[in-house]
Design an enzyme around this catalytic site. Structure first.
Site, PDB file in Angstrom:
ATOM      1  N   ASP A   1       0.848  -1.195   0.000  1.00 27.28           N
ATOM      2  CA  ASP A   1       0.000   0.000   0.000  1.00 27.28           C
ATOM      3  C   ASP A   1       0.883   1.245   0.000  1.00 27.28           C
ATOM      4  O   ASP A   1       1.629   1.467   0.951  1.00 27.28           O
ATOM      5  CB  ASP A   1      -0.889  -0.059   1.255  1.00 27.28           C
TER       6      ASP A   1
ATOM      7  N   ASN B   1      -0.284   4.496  -0.310  1.00 27.66           N
ATOM      8  CA  ASN B   1      -0.900   5.764   0.104  1.00 27.66           C
ATOM      9  C   ASN B   1      -1.690   5.650   1.406  1.00 27.66           C
ATOM     10  O   ASN B   1      -2.542   6.489   1.700  1.00 27.66           O
ATOM     11  CB  ASN B   1      -1.787   6.310  -1.017  1.00 27.66           C
TER      12      ASN B   1
ATOM     13  N   ASP C   1      -4.114   3.757   2.633  1.00 28.38           N
ATOM     14  CA  ASP C   1      -5.559   3.521   2.808  1.00 28.38           C
ATOM     15  C   ASP C   1      -5.827   2.060   3.173  1.00 28.38           C
ATOM     16  O   ASP C   1      -6.974   1.616   3.188  1.00 28.38           O
ATOM     17  CB  ASP C   1      -6.346   3.928   1.551  1.00 28.38           C
TER      18      ASP C   1
ATOM     19  N   ASP D   1      -1.732  -1.238  -3.904  1.00 34.92           N
ATOM     20  CA  ASP D   1      -1.998  -0.484  -5.128  1.00 34.92           C
ATOM     21  C   ASP D   1      -0.823  -0.598  -6.096  1.00 34.92           C
ATOM     22  O   ASP D   1       0.211  -1.193  -5.770  1.00 34.92           O
ATOM     23  CB  ASP D   1      -2.286   0.990  -4.780  1.00 34.92           C
TER      24      ASP D   1
ATOM     25  N   ASP E   1      -4.999 -10.235 -15.506  1.00 41.29           N
ATOM     26  CA  ASP E   1      -6.072 -11.195 -15.301  1.00 41.29           C
ATOM     27  C   ASP E   1      -7.288 -10.675 -16.061  1.00 41.29           C
ATOM     28  O   ASP E   1      -7.721  -9.538 -15.844  1.00 41.29           O
ATOM     29  CB  ASP E   1      -6.368 -11.223 -13.790  1.00 41.29           C
TER      30      ASP E   1
ATOM     31  N   ASP F   1      -9.603 -15.810 -16.753  1.00 43.19           N
ATOM     32  CA  ASP F   1     -10.407 -16.346 -15.659  1.00 43.19           C
ATOM     33  C   ASP F   1     -11.492 -17.269 -16.225  1.00 43.19           C
ATOM     34  O   ASP F   1     -12.205 -16.897 -17.157  1.00 43.19           O
ATOM     35  CB  ASP F   1     -11.053 -15.160 -14.918  1.00 43.19           C
TER      36      ASP F   1
ATOM     37  N   GLU G   1      -7.425 -20.253 -16.934  1.00 42.61           N
ATOM     38  CA  GLU G   1      -7.806 -20.901 -15.682  1.00 42.61           C
ATOM     39  C   GLU G   1      -8.903 -21.901 -15.991  1.00 42.61           C
ATOM     40  O   GLU G   1     -10.051 -21.530 -16.235  1.00 42.61           O
ATOM     41  CB  GLU G   1      -8.311 -19.891 -14.650  1.00 42.61           C
TER      42      GLU G   1
ATOM     43  N   HIS H   1      -4.912 -17.407  -5.059  1.00 50.11           N
ATOM     44  CA  HIS H   1      -5.764 -16.583  -4.188  1.00 50.11           C
ATOM     45  C   HIS H   1      -7.094 -17.264  -3.836  1.00 50.11           C
ATOM     46  O   HIS H   1      -7.948 -16.634  -3.220  1.00 50.11           O
ATOM     47  CB  HIS H   1      -6.027 -15.249  -4.882  1.00 50.11           C
ATOM     48  N   ASP H   2      -7.289 -18.497  -4.274  1.00 49.39           N
ATOM     49  CA  ASP H   2      -8.548 -19.202  -3.992  1.00 49.39           C
ATOM     50  C   ASP H   2      -8.354 -20.382  -3.034  1.00 49.39           C
ATOM     51  O   ASP H   2      -9.337 -21.055  -2.704  1.00 49.39           O
ATOM     52  CB  ASP H   2      -9.141 -19.772  -5.294  1.00 49.39           C
TER      53      ASP H   2
HETATM   54  O1  TEU Z   1     -12.058 -18.915  -9.856  1.00 49.40           O
HETATM   55  C1  TEU Z   1     -12.872 -19.941 -10.319  1.00 49.40           C
HETATM   56  C2  TEU Z   1     -12.914 -21.025  -9.326  1.00 49.40           C
HETATM   57  O2  TEU Z   1     -12.619 -22.143  -9.645  1.00 49.40           O
HETATM   58  C3  TEU Z   1     -13.236 -20.617  -7.951  1.00 49.40           C
HETATM   59  O3  TEU Z   1     -14.495 -20.083  -7.995  1.00 49.40           O
HETATM   60  C4  TEU Z   1     -13.207 -21.707  -6.973  1.00 49.40           C
HETATM   61  O4  TEU Z   1     -14.135 -22.679  -7.290  1.00 49.40           O
HETATM   62  C5  TEU Z   1     -13.536 -21.136  -5.651  1.00 49.40           C
HETATM   63  O5  TEU Z   1     -12.660 -20.074  -5.397  1.00 49.40           O
HETATM   64  C6  TEU Z   1     -13.398 -22.158  -4.575  1.00 49.40           C
HETATM   65  O6  TEU Z   1     -13.807 -21.557  -3.417  1.00 49.40           O
HETATM   66  C7  TEU Z   1     -11.926 -17.719 -10.519  1.00 49.40           C
HETATM   67  C8  TEU Z   1     -11.144 -16.781  -9.643  1.00 49.40           C
HETATM   68  O7  TEU Z   1      -9.867 -17.325  -9.418  1.00 49.40           O
HETATM   69  C9  TEU Z   1     -11.886 -16.547  -8.381  1.00 49.40           C
HETATM   70  O8  TEU Z   1     -11.169 -15.743  -7.474  1.00 49.40           O
HETATM   71  C10 TEU Z   1     -13.190 -15.872  -8.739  1.00 49.40           C
HETATM   72  O9  TEU Z   1     -13.978 -15.730  -7.584  1.00 49.40           O
HETATM   73  C11 TEU Z   1     -13.965 -16.685  -9.778  1.00 49.40           C
HETATM   74  O10 TEU Z   1     -13.165 -17.128 -10.849  1.00 49.40           O
HETATM   75  C12 TEU Z   1     -15.024 -15.813 -10.404  1.00 49.40           C
HETATM   76  O11 TEU Z   1     -14.445 -14.861 -11.232  1.00 49.40           O
HETATM   77 CA    CA Z   2      -3.492   2.065  -1.260  1.00 48.33          CA
END
Ligand code: TEU
Ligand code: CA
Length: 536
Positions: A25, A27, A29, A33, A102, A204, A263, A324-325
């Site tokens: 970050d 700035n 907040d 960023d 992305d 995605d 993905e 991130h999932d």
């Molecule tokens: O993820 C698709 C996906 O496979 C996820 O929805 C997964 O099933 C879920 O995170 C399990 O909890 C992509 C992105 O990586 C995800 O962050 C998004 O939420 C999703 O598409 C919708 O765009």
């Molecule tokens: Ca920021």
């Protein structure tokens, strides 16, 4: 040794995923960023990565934290603006770092102007940009399709007497890719960012773009909750997708050295491989490692399946331990705070044949954060708590130093920092020669130095399936032996006559003390030791 030039940066390189909200970050907040990322480019150079993939940075109401886009052609003000973006690209490029965006083209936000128009009336020109079905007299959803985020995939709009379709949240209506104007608009989005200099895209859930034109019910399957209790025959992976991917590829190929990685939603290795070719995507994710237990046989099985599946089209593998999932690998595989298993995993990730993806913080062994119910921000977590606590746990602020907010921000960050940041942080690990960070760095440096690590054939060795994983990476004139001990006890890897004809030189071990490694016909490994040996 002769090296060919036919191999691209994305095949040889290491790709680092940044979740922009959580990286840095600039700035105060509490939200990361673009200028924050800019100040950390030298960190990424030091780590040695070749590319960054930024999770979505477009304007978004953040129902799904950026995966609900309300404008494809600009930057969300919380992340900066287009000038900041241009500067980030040029500063990254001047350091030899590629930038991958992305692209979330399966659905928009419900706040996107297209959807607002679409909602206004049935004969608005944008209405057909989304997927609508008239309500039946008994007011049941048009078919049995479910949203992966829970409940029916159909949302009723009383004003129109119609349902619209959403695979994800109801605030993420799926666009109608069968409409030629949608197709044109989306392809223009791709051109727009290519013109701005991006090096590629992560698409995605690309295999959700098309749904069966007749909307038949999905057949039943065994599973726990609604979405898993059906076979996804008709809501994903439709044949119309292939010509679209080919068209996208043609656009991307008009620019040199660009990269498309898809993905693949709910996919096996075999399925992901079908989308990879010189005419379709450069690569599609295989997420099997995210679900592998701590077992070398399972990892090997997954690697071999992937290698085999890709063979037909001469595709290039990729490997992912985190994103991130998904709960962080450091939490999946380790109970406490030791990093010895993570060094084994890092060695695996960075010595396989294929593109390694590193998720921010993985290189310092960041763990999941734990949150109280009231602290959960991810709507899936709110909905399914306590069975599934959502994805916030793997999205906490990057741990740069031991200060109050981990050097991420001056103000309270949008998600709490992990309490272990006091000692588990970049600053501390940089200073410690035995840290996980310095181990990742050493591995990445070795990939640069040893062509066999980047392009050598992958050749598994016979091994002890409960504790060892060992393989060769072979190029004419350079052979590497990688041996990973998944057990906490010392183990021997028998080498056989062929492999002991020439001497091996130790190039890297995850353990501090080097010891007599190679016996007459075996290699001895300490508990959780990972080694790389070279024969030339
Ligand atoms: O993820 C698709 C996906 O496979 C996820 O929805 C997964 O099933 C879920 O995170 C399990 O909890 C992509 C992105 O990586 C995800 O962050 C998004 O939420 C999703 O598409 C919708 O765009
Ligand atoms: Ca920021």
């Amino acid at each position: 040794m002769k090296e060919t030039d036919t191999i691209s940066w994305w095949q040889e390189g290491v790709i680092y995923q940044i979740y922009p909200r959580s990286f840095m970050d600039s700035n105060g907040d509490g939200i990361g960023d673009l200028n924050g990322i800019l100040t950390k480019l030298d960190y990424l150079v030091d780590l040695g990565v070749d590319a960054i993939w930024l999770s979505p940075i477009y304007p978004s109401p953040d129902v799904d934290f950026g995966y609900d886009v309300s404008d494809y052609l600009s930057i969300d003000p919380k992340f900066g603006n287009l000038q900041d973006f241009d500067q980030l690209i040029s500063e990254a490029h001047s350091r030899g770092i590629h930038v991958i965006l992305d692209l979330v083209l399966n659905h928009t936000s419900d706040r996107h102007p297209w959807f607002k128009e679409a909602l206004s009336s049935r004969d608005n020109p944008y209405h057909d940009w989304y997927i609508w079905k008239d309500a039946s007299p008994d007011h049941r959803p048009p078919n049995n399709w479910q949203s992966i985020f829970g409940g029916s995939a159909w949302e009723y709009v009383p004003k129109l007497g119609q349902y619209y379709y959403h695979m994800f949240y109801k605030e993420q209506p799926d666009v109608n890719w069968r409409n030629p104007q949608v197709r044109r608009a989306m392809l223009d989005v791709i051109r727009f960012w290519l013109e701005r200099g991006v090096d590629g895209f992560r698409l995605d859930v690309f295999n959700v773009y098309f749904k069966h034109a007749d909307f038949p019910d999905n057949p039943p399957a065994l599973g726990l909750r609604g979405f898993d209790r059906q076979k996804h025959m008709y809501d994903i992976n439709q044949p119309e997708l292939l010509p679209l991917l080919a068209e996208i590829r043609q656009i991307v190929d008009q620019y040199p050295q660009r990269y498309l990685v898809g993905e693949t939603f709910l996919s096996t290795a075999e399925h992901a491989a079908k989308y990879c070719s010189t005419k379709l995507l450069h690569a599609a994710f295989n997420f099997e490692f995210l679900h592998c237990p701590w077992n070398p046989a399972r990892f090997l099985n997954s690697i071999q399946r992937w290698e085999t599946a890709l063979q037909r089209e001469n595709g290039w593998p990729n490997y992912v331990l985190n994103n991130h999932d998904t709960p962080r690998s450091a939490t999946r595989y380790v109970k406490g705070e030791k990093d010895e298993r993570l060094k084994v995993l890092a060695t695996l990730l960075l010595t396989l044949r294929g593109t390694p993806f590193i998720y921010y913080g993985e290189e310092i062994g960041m763990r999941n954060i734990s949150l109280k119910r009231s602290e959960i921000l991810d709507p899936v977590g709110k909905r399914f708590w306590p069975f599934f606590k959502g994805r916030d746990i793997c999205r906490s602020p990057m741990q740069w130093d031991g200060s109050l907010y981990a050097g991420f921000s001056e103000k309270t960050p949008w998600l709490p920092v992990h309490p272990n940041h006091v000692w588990r942080n970049v600053e501390a690990q940089r200073a410690d020669p035995d840290s996980l960070f310095n181990f990742y760095r050493a591995l990445i440096r070795l990939r640069r130095e040893l062509p066999a690590l980047r392009r050598g054939l992958f050749q598994p060795l016979t091994f002890d399936p409960v504790s060892l994983l060992a393989y060769l990476r072979v190029l004419p004139g350079q052979t590497l032996l990688i041996a990973l001990n998944f057990s906490r006890k010392p183990r021997r890897l028998m080498l056989g006559r062929e492999l002991t004809k020439k001497p091996w030189k130790l190039v890297l071990t995850s353990h501090k003390q080097q010891h007599p490694l190679v016996g007459k016909d075996y290699l001895s490994l300490q508990g959780y030791e990972a080694v790389i040996l070279l024969q030339d």
